[in-house]
Design an enzyme around this catalytic site. Structure first.
Site, PDB file in Angstrom:
ATOM      1  N   GLU A 205     -23.897 -44.009 -17.183  1.00 28.55           N
ATOM      2  CA  GLU A 205     -25.318 -43.704 -17.322  1.00 28.55           C
ATOM      3  C   GLU A 205     -25.575 -42.365 -18.001  1.00 28.55           C
ATOM      4  O   GLU A 205     -26.673 -41.814 -17.899  1.00 28.55           O
ATOM      5  CB  GLU A 205     -25.993 -43.781 -15.952  1.00 28.55           C
ATOM      6  CG  GLU A 205     -25.888 -45.184 -15.367  1.00 28.55           C
ATOM      7  CD  GLU A 205     -26.527 -45.335 -14.012  1.00 28.55           C
ATOM      8  OE1 GLU A 205     -27.050 -44.329 -13.483  1.00 28.55           O
ATOM      9  OE2 GLU A 205     -26.516 -46.456 -13.474  1.00 28.55           O
ATOM     10  N   LYS A 335     -35.492 -53.074  -9.220  1.00 31.46           N
ATOM     11  CA  LYS A 335     -34.707 -53.489 -10.383  1.00 31.46           C
ATOM     12  C   LYS A 335     -35.106 -54.918 -10.735  1.00 31.46           C
ATOM     13  O   LYS A 335     -34.881 -55.838  -9.944  1.00 31.46           O
ATOM     14  CB  LYS A 335     -33.206 -53.423 -10.082  1.00 31.46           C
ATOM     15  CG  LYS A 335     -32.671 -52.008  -9.846  1.00 31.46           C
ATOM     16  CD  LYS A 335     -31.211 -52.053  -9.428  1.00 31.46           C
ATOM     17  CE  LYS A 335     -30.608 -50.653  -9.320  1.00 31.46           C
ATOM     18  NZ  LYS A 335     -29.214 -50.695  -8.789  1.00 31.46           N
TER      19      LYS A 335
END
Length: 427
Positions: A205, A335
């Protein structure tokens, strides 16, 4: 309103070089919109099923040609002629066609790709930005960027147990300034790591991924970086963690820093950590099935820290409802691919907000250039977004979209800032 005239799906690559699904929806007024589906590394056991081909000689079994075929051979015929604005009806048609509780027949990656592309097409046909189309006339709140600047766990090849060490620039007056301060701390951290001869390679990330003697050492390094960048720790910049504890939970115990610990011992560790550092949020501090541990931790520190359920809730309204009823956690990580449709995602956020839970919109470790979650964060007014470090285009794309939204809103824009964490009281 424009109706659906065609749907095309294809296999593309995500930020980790793994296949994922991209969908284009065409309307009868000439509108074409595209959406791509993200994919996680540390996934909850209760997430909707991401359909993979399983052919080991092709993309190591991770191909998504079956999901693509399901869209083009099964879903398309069901949706042609529907008005693109009928989001809930369209999503329900796909859920009914799938017929399973976890979307294992068609694949959550197939359903979600179509769901998001339909919403984008409808927004475009209505000549509205996606955040305005989904959020209505009052959508105006820019989220705090929860920037994962030091990676561990399943997101990095390091010895650090905690998966994400995030900074939250709550003291900034605008999103633009928040992004700037986060980026400056990120660059300062690289300088600090170099000075200490620590690795500056990046995790999934975009955060740095050095080997460290303890997990707390990561917070010490970031504290030094905050000071080096000229910001006040605890006022301008605060910390948030994603522990992803399910990843090191086995046979009823947590193997943390090489030692087996009980849920009570883990809770004690978090309490001491929150006493020593300005931590506003801890995500997945305990395993996805450790409901009693979640209740105990929430009762202990939930009045001053945001306790976020990711693997615990998997954006599933049924599991969120249980968490609300049992006082397990006080916030939900959102999500879109965990639940697999836009309608169910919005329902999950609505349920959480009505119960007084906070929500944090989130990316996955396997991302694309798709920026839908940036618009969703503003549309839902959740006040928080987690989409990685200010590095790697798949992460920065979301931050840049939020800059555009703030610019579009002009004087109507408001930055969530410290208001996103009402439980936190700076020293």
């Amino acid at each position: 309103m424009a109706t659906i005239e065609g749907i095309v799906a294809r296999e593309i690559l995500d930020s980790r070089g793994n296949p994922t699904v991209e969908v284009e929806v065409g309307l009868d007024d000439g509108t074409i919109a595209r959406a791509a589906v993200p994919s996680g590394a540390s996934t909850g056991a209760f997430e909707a099923v991401e359909l993979r081909d399983g052919e080991k000689d092709r993309y190591l079994g991770k191909g998504v040609t079956q999901a693509v075929s399901n869209i083009e051979d099964k879903i398309v015929d069901e949706l042609i002629g529907y008005e693109a604005s009928e989001q809930r009806l369209i999503d329900q048609k796909m859920l009914d066609l799938d017929g399973t509780d976890n979307k294992s027949q068609l694949g959550a990656n197939a359903i979600l790709g179509v769901s998001l592309a339909v919403a984008k097409a409808a927004a475009s046909a209505a000549e509205l930005n996606l955040f305005r189309y989904l959020g209505g006339p009052n959508a105006h709140l820019l989220p705090v960027p929860m920037m994962n600047i030091l990676n561990g766990g399943a997101h990095a090849d390091s010895n650090v147990d905690i998966q994400e060490f995030m900074i939250a620039p709550i003291g900034a007056p605008t999103f633009r300034e928040a992004l700037r301060s986060g980026a400056e701390v990120y660059h300062a951290l690289k300088s600090v790591l170099k000075k200490k001869d620590l690795a500056t390679g990046l995790g999934d990330e975009g955060g740095f991924a050095p080997n460290l003697p303890t997990n707390a050492a990561a917070l010490d390094l970031i504290s030094e970086a905050v000071e080096k960048a000229g910001y006040r720790l605890g006022t301008d910049i605060v910390f948030a963690l994603d522990v992803a504890a399910t990843e090191f939970f086995e046979n009823g115990t947590y193997t943390f820093e090489g030692v087996e610990k009980t849920a009570e011992e883990m809770s004690s560790y978090y309490t001491k950590l929150a006493d020593a550092y300005p931590i506003v949020s801890i995500e997945d501090p305990l395993a996805e099935d450790d409901w009693s541990g979640w209740r105990t931790l929430t009762a202990s520190v939930g009045d001053r820290i945001q306790i976020v359920g990711d693997d615990l809730f998997v954006t599933n309204p049924q599991r969120i409802a249980r968490g609300i009823a049992e006082n397990a956690a006080n916030s939900v990580l959102v999500k879109v691919n965990q639940i697999g449709s836009l309608t169910e995602t919005l329902d999950a956020v609505d349920l959480a907000h009505r119960a007084g839970f906070r929500c944090m919109m989130s990316h996955r470790s396997g991302e694309t250039e798709d920026t839908t979650i940036a618009d969703l964060a503003v549309a839902t007014g959740c006040g928080q977004i987690k989409t990685g470090a200010p590095a790697r285009s798949d992460r920065v794309a979301k931050y840049n979209q939020l800059l555009r939204i703030e610019e579009e809103l002009a004087d109507a824009a408001r930055y969530a800032g410290s208001g996103a964490f009402p439980r936190y009281r700076s020293a």
